[in-house]
Design a protein around this motif. Structure first.
Motif, PDB file in Angstrom:
ATOM      1  N   UNK A 141       0.090   6.146  -4.738  1.00 25.15           N
ATOM      2  CA  UNK A 141       1.436   5.951  -4.199  1.00 25.15           C
ATOM      3  C   UNK A 141       1.915   7.177  -3.431  1.00 25.15           C
ATOM      4  N   UNK A 142       2.544   6.896  -2.309  1.00 23.92           N
ATOM      5  CA  UNK A 142       3.216   7.956  -1.556  1.00 23.92           C
ATOM      6  C   UNK A 142       4.716   7.952  -1.844  1.00 23.92           C
ATOM      7  N   UNK A 143       5.247   6.754  -2.164  1.00 25.80           N
ATOM      8  CA  UNK A 143       6.678   6.614  -2.456  1.00 25.80           C
ATOM      9  C   UNK A 143       6.846   5.760  -3.709  1.00 25.80           C
ATOM     10  N   UNK A 144       7.711   6.224  -4.615  1.00 25.47           N
ATOM     11  CA  UNK A 144       8.046   5.462  -5.818  1.00 25.47           C
ATOM     12  C   UNK A 144       9.549   5.209  -5.826  1.00 25.47           C
ATOM     13  N   UNK A 195       0.833  -1.191   0.000  1.00 22.01           N
ATOM     14  CA  UNK A 195       0.000   0.000   0.000  1.00 22.01           C
ATOM     15  C   UNK A 195       0.872   1.247   0.000  1.00 22.01           C
ATOM     16  N   UNK A 196       0.641   2.096  -0.980  1.00 17.15           N
ATOM     17  CA  UNK A 196       1.298   3.404  -1.098  1.00 17.15           C
ATOM     18  C   UNK A 196       2.760   3.332  -1.524  1.00 17.15           C
ATOM     19  N   UNK A 197       3.280   2.129  -1.842  1.00 14.15           N
ATOM     20  CA  UNK A 197       4.673   1.993  -2.291  1.00 14.15           C
ATOM     21  C   UNK A 197       4.699   1.247  -3.618  1.00 14.15           C
ATOM     22  N   UNK A 198       5.339   1.863  -4.614  1.00 18.54           N
ATOM     23  CA  UNK A 198       5.473   1.219  -5.915  1.00 18.54           C
ATOM     24  C   UNK A 198       6.940   1.253  -6.364  1.00 18.54           C
ATOM     25  N   UNK A 199       7.269   0.339  -7.270  1.00 18.11           N
ATOM     26  CA  UNK A 199       8.638   0.238  -7.778  1.00 18.11           C
ATOM     27  C   UNK A 199       8.615   0.258  -9.304  1.00 18.11           C
ATOM     28  N   UNK A 200       9.539   1.005  -9.890  1.00 19.76           N
ATOM     29  CA  UNK A 200       9.721   0.981 -11.340  1.00 19.76           C
ATOM     30  C   UNK A 200      11.140   0.495 -11.638  1.00 19.76           C
ATOM     31  N   UNK A 201      11.293  -0.790 -12.019  1.00 17.22           N
ATOM     32  CA  UNK A 201      12.628  -1.288 -12.390  1.00 17.22           C
ATOM     33  C   UNK A 201      12.933  -0.920 -13.841  1.00 17.22           C
TER      34      UNK A 201
END
Length: 289
Positions: free
Chosen positions: A190-193, A158-164
């Protein structure tokens, strides 16, 4: 006279088909496909010549043409197979009709050439147009699929995503990264990417500029960007180029970046011992210890 020519062709279709197949076989060396079995080539040739005769008999029927062009694309064959095949049909047909005629004059030959051209030219246009249209559609779908894979945004919590990111980042891809980031931040709330550049081989001034722009854009929609995967050689390059990445957090690994992201969303990892095993649990807030 055109009806007379058509009748000759349709009544003698078996002979003309065999002559066409014998001659088209001599064009194998042109390599219409990188790898094709004799059985597949023979069946495709049969289907092609049947479509030619069907189109002459039933003018305006484009369904078979479309399906055949799609099949050629799926087989990986070249458009020259279509054009060469129809040119062979034109030559074989004209030769056969001339051989069947007892009286040949200039007017007869002229009308014959005109009639056969009226059969073949529309087929060439239709087949080539269908082939080109289907090919462009497939390329478009592949391009969209590659774009989606080239800059995915993955929600991990929740609220955290990742872009590899993997591979070279050019201007077009940077634009896609920006679009996916902004759309994904809103979609996943998202709050943090975390942008992971572990798989990016080279980080030069242009790449760094694009990353900074993406991070600033994420900040404008209310989220924080963390750049992770900064290897020692990349860190040295960034310093040598005088690039300022101090506007947002940076970490050397995805693990460290994720721990930082937990802190920014008021969560942390604690360890509990149970049966001599260490279990990492996510606590929803610092006050929940």
């Amino acid at each position: 006279m055109d009806r007379e020519f058509k009748k000759i062709v349709l009544d003698n279709s078996d002979v003309i088909v065999q002559k066409w197949i014998d001659e088209i076989d001599t064009l194998k060396g042109f390599n219409y496909s990188d790898s094709v079995s004799e059985e597949l080539l023979e069946s495709t040739n049969r289907e092609f010549v049947n479509i030619i005769f069907s189109s002459i008999k039933n003018e305006g029927d484009t369904k078979q043409l479309k399906e055949f062009s799609e099949k050629l694309i799926n087989l990986g064959w070249k458009v020259s197979y279509i054009t060469d095949g129809l040119q062979v049909f034109r030559r074989v047909t004209i030769d056969f009709i001339l051989q069947q005629s007892d009286q040949i004059d200039t007017s007869y030959i002229s009308e014959l050439l005109h009639s056969v051209d009226e059969w073949v030219e529309p087929l060439i246009r239709q087949l080539v147009n269908e082939f080109s249209g289907n090919w462009e559609n497939i390329l478009s779908l592949q391009r969209v699929a590659l774009q989606e894979l080239s800059a995915p945004l993955i929600p991990v919590m929740d609220n955290i995503t990742i872009m590899p990111l993997v591979g070279t980042i050019d201007t077009e891809r940077a634009k896609l990264i920006m679009e996916n980031l902004l759309e994904g931040v809103t979609q996943h709330n998202s709050e943090v990417v975390l942008i992971d550049i572990t798989g990016v081989p080279v980080v030069d001034t242009m790449v760094a500029h694009h990353i900074i722009q993406a991070a600033e854009a994420v900040g404008l929609v209310g989220a924080t960007c963390i750049l992770v995967g900064i290897r020692p050689e990349i860190a040295q390059t960034i310093v040598n180029l005088g690039i300022d990445l101090g506007k947002f957090p940076t970490k050397s690994s995805l693990r460290k970046g994720f721990i930082k992201a937990l802190g920014l969303t008021d969560r942390k990892i604690i360890r509990t011992e149970e049966n001599n095993a260490t279990i990492e649990q996510m606590i929803e807030s610092l006050g929940g210890e």
